[in-house]
Design a protein around this motif. Structure first.
Motif, PDB file in Angstrom:
ATOM      1  N   ASP A  41      42.180  39.396  45.931  1.00 41.42           N
ATOM      2  CA  ASP A  41      43.636  39.200  45.959  1.00 41.42           C
ATOM      3  C   ASP A  41      44.053  38.367  47.173  1.00 41.42           C
ATOM      4  OD1 ASP A  41      43.890  40.688  43.664  1.00 41.42           O
ATOM      5  OD2 ASP A  41      45.023  42.335  44.562  1.00 41.42           O
ATOM      6  N   HIS A  42      43.425  38.636  48.315  1.00 40.99           N
ATOM      7  CA  HIS A  42      43.761  37.889  49.530  1.00 40.99           C
ATOM      8  C   HIS A  42      43.275  36.444  49.418  1.00 40.99           C
ATOM      9  CE1 HIS A  42      44.908  37.487  53.749  1.00 40.99           C
ATOM     10  NE2 HIS A  42      43.805  36.785  53.914  1.00 40.99           N
ATOM     11  N   ILE A  43      42.109  36.262  48.827  1.00 42.86           N
ATOM     12  CA  ILE A  43      41.589  34.906  48.626  1.00 42.86           C
ATOM     13  C   ILE A  43      42.550  34.107  47.744  1.00 42.86           C
ATOM     14  CG2 ILE A  43      39.701  33.595  47.571  1.00 42.86           C
ATOM     15  CD1 ILE A  43      37.845  35.935  48.509  1.00 42.86           C
ATOM     16  N   GLY A  44      43.095  34.773  46.723  1.00 44.48           N
ATOM     17  CA  GLY A  44      44.106  34.126  45.889  1.00 44.48           C
ATOM     18  C   GLY A  44      45.354  33.786  46.686  1.00 44.48           C
ATOM     19  N   ALA A  45      45.758  34.695  47.563  1.00 45.96           N
ATOM     20  CA  ALA A  45      46.955  34.467  48.389  1.00 45.96           C
ATOM     21  C   ALA A  45      46.762  33.272  49.319  1.00 45.96           C
ATOM     22  CB  ALA A  45      47.279  35.729  49.193  1.00 45.96           C
ATOM     23  N   THR A 146      42.603  39.184  37.713  1.00 51.58           N
ATOM     24  CA  THR A 146      41.749  40.204  37.122  1.00 51.58           C
ATOM     25  C   THR A 146      41.480  41.308  38.143  1.00 51.58           C
ATOM     26  OG1 THR A 146      39.669  40.672  35.977  1.00 51.58           O
ATOM     27  CG2 THR A 146      39.585  39.037  37.741  1.00 51.58           C
ATOM     28  N   ALA A 147      41.368  42.513  37.659  1.00 52.76           N
ATOM     29  CA  ALA A 147      40.985  43.634  38.519  1.00 52.76           C
ATOM     30  C   ALA A 147      39.852  44.417  37.864  1.00 52.76           C
ATOM     31  CB  ALA A 147      42.183  44.546  38.790  1.00 52.76           C
ATOM     32  N   GLN A 265      45.542  32.162  41.056  1.00 52.71           N
ATOM     33  CA  GLN A 265      44.858  32.836  39.948  1.00 52.71           C
ATOM     34  C   GLN A 265      43.420  32.348  39.815  1.00 52.71           C
ATOM     35  OE1 GLN A 265      46.740  33.705  35.887  1.00 52.71           O
ATOM     36  NE2 GLN A 265      45.509  31.921  35.425  1.00 52.71           N
ATOM     37  N   GLU A 266      43.217  31.043  39.870  1.00 53.51           N
ATOM     38  CA  GLU A 266      41.868  30.487  39.733  1.00 53.51           C
ATOM     39  C   GLU A 266      40.962  30.934  40.875  1.00 53.51           C
ATOM     40  OE1 GLU A 266      42.629  26.320  39.468  1.00 53.51           O
ATOM     41  OE2 GLU A 266      43.242  26.391  37.361  1.00 53.51           O
ATOM     42  N   ALA A 267      41.498  30.967  42.096  1.00 58.83           N
ATOM     43  CA  ALA A 267      40.705  31.381  43.249  1.00 58.83           C
ATOM     44  C   ALA A 267      40.329  32.856  43.167  1.00 58.83           C
ATOM     45  CB  ALA A 267      41.472  31.098  44.540  1.00 58.83           C
ATOM     46  N   GLU A 268      41.276  33.678  42.726  1.00 62.10           N
ATOM     47  CA  GLU A 268      41.010  35.125  42.614  1.00 62.10           C
ATOM     48  C   GLU A 268      39.945  35.388  41.565  1.00 62.10           C
ATOM     49  OE1 GLU A 268      41.282  39.282  41.344  1.00 62.10           O
ATOM     50  OE2 GLU A 268      41.640  37.515  40.106  1.00 62.10           O
TER      51      GLU A 268
END
Length: 332
Positions: A41-45, A146-147, A265-268
């Motif tokens: 989630d942080h990587i997406g942020a 995704t989780a 989204q793509e990074a997460e």
């Protein structure tokens, strides 16, 4: 109290940073989430921040607040509605009390595969349908993360539904989660994610349910040594944006922020599978045992809930049918 004061100080400091060098105005965009800095989630942020500042860095500064430093997700959703926080990464279960449409994801065994789940949550049309109440709620989902699958982990082995009987498990807030645990014969104990470790430590609860990252990122594997792959839910995290903020953007600015949401989204997604594999290795080193169970036994116990939940919340029927179509497509 410390967390509340910390949130107030953080917001005050952010306000001071809204004026850049030379007196030029730069708007601070606050993005909150409840995970640690190594979480997907942080990587997406970070990808969101990088995209915005690369193209609009002269106008906007994105500040990321991890680890629930601005407060629990339900509290931050109120700040999102007010427009004092602009973006939040939050589990759909936390959004249910604001908009019943998001309860679709809490339905146990809604999806038959992660492929169907991922196709469903990345469909822009689905995000659009989840946004129909945004004028009332004050926020709109702009991306989904995704989780993985949610599974039970406990101090004692969970090998069958019988092993859940009479046990107390932490669940995310929401009536669907409570009904699910009742169907399994267990007691649901809703509480915020940050309280789970101490609740396990003090035996307030016997276990919890989440993905593998909870074992390592939140150190739950120090206490719970059994993780069972019953795969009862696939609940995404959603990146929601404040309507008050979005309405102030020009069409060109909005296009950049939407591009940033897609980049997030793509990074997460890219980070997710590697993170799960790494977390499982770490958990095994912590002494956690991973147990494969008869998923159909668990599924059959709660499938009758589908009809009741659709009856209680008829507004989710269209999304339910879309999820069923995604399952059928993935199973071809």
């Amino acid at each position: 109290m410390k967390k509340i004061l910390g949130s107030a100080v953080a917001l005050a400091l952010s306000a001071l940073l809204m004026t850049g060098c030379g007196g030029e105005s730069k708007q601070v965009v606050r993005l909150s989430h409840s995970q640690i800095e190594t979480h997907p989630d942080h990587i997406g942020a970070v990808a969101f921040k990088d995209t915005v500042e690369k193209k609009l860095g002269d106008k906007f500064e994105v500040q990321i607040f991890p680890n629930a430093t601005l407060g629990a997700n339900e509290k931050v959703l109120e700040l999102i509605k007010q427009g004092s926080v602009q973006y939040l990464v939050v589990s759909t279960a936390n959004v249910e009390s604001f908009d019943k449409l998001f309860s679709i994801f809490s339905i146990p065994y809604l999806f038959t595969s992660e492929e169907a789940f991922e196709k469903f949550i990345t469909d822009p049309e689905i995000l659009g349908k989840l946004s129909v109440n945004s004028e009332k709620t004050g926020f709109a989902p702009v991306a989904a993360f995704t989780a993985g699958t949610r599974n039970f982990y406990s101090k004692t082995p969970i090998k069958s539904v019988a092993d859940l009987q009479g046990k107390k498990f932490r669940v995310q807030a929401g009536p669907v989660n409570v009904a699910m645990m009742q169907a399994f014969g267990a007691a649901a104990t809703p509480m915020s994610f940050g309280e789970v470790y101490s609740a396990l430590q003090q035996s307030v609860i016997d276990g919890a349910e989440n993905n593998e990252l909870a074992l390592t990122d939140q150190k739950h594997g120090e206490i719970t040594k059994y993780f069972s792959y019953d795969m009862h839910q696939m609940c995404p995290d959603v990146l929601v944006a404040s309507n008050a903020f979005l309405k102030k953007l020009s069409p060109e600015e909005r296009a950049v922020f939407d591009e940033a949401a897609k980049a997030a989204q793509e990074a997460e997604f890219a980070a997710w599978k590697g993170s799960i594999a790494e977390a499982k290795e770490k958990a095994i080193a912590m002494g956690v045992q991973f147990i494969e169970v008869d998923v159909n036994e668990f599924r059959n116990k709660v499938l009758p809930l589908h009809e009741q939940l659709l009856k209680d919340t008829p507004e989710i029927k269209a999304l339910y049918d879309e999820a069923s179509a995604a399952n059928a497509e993935a199973n071809k």
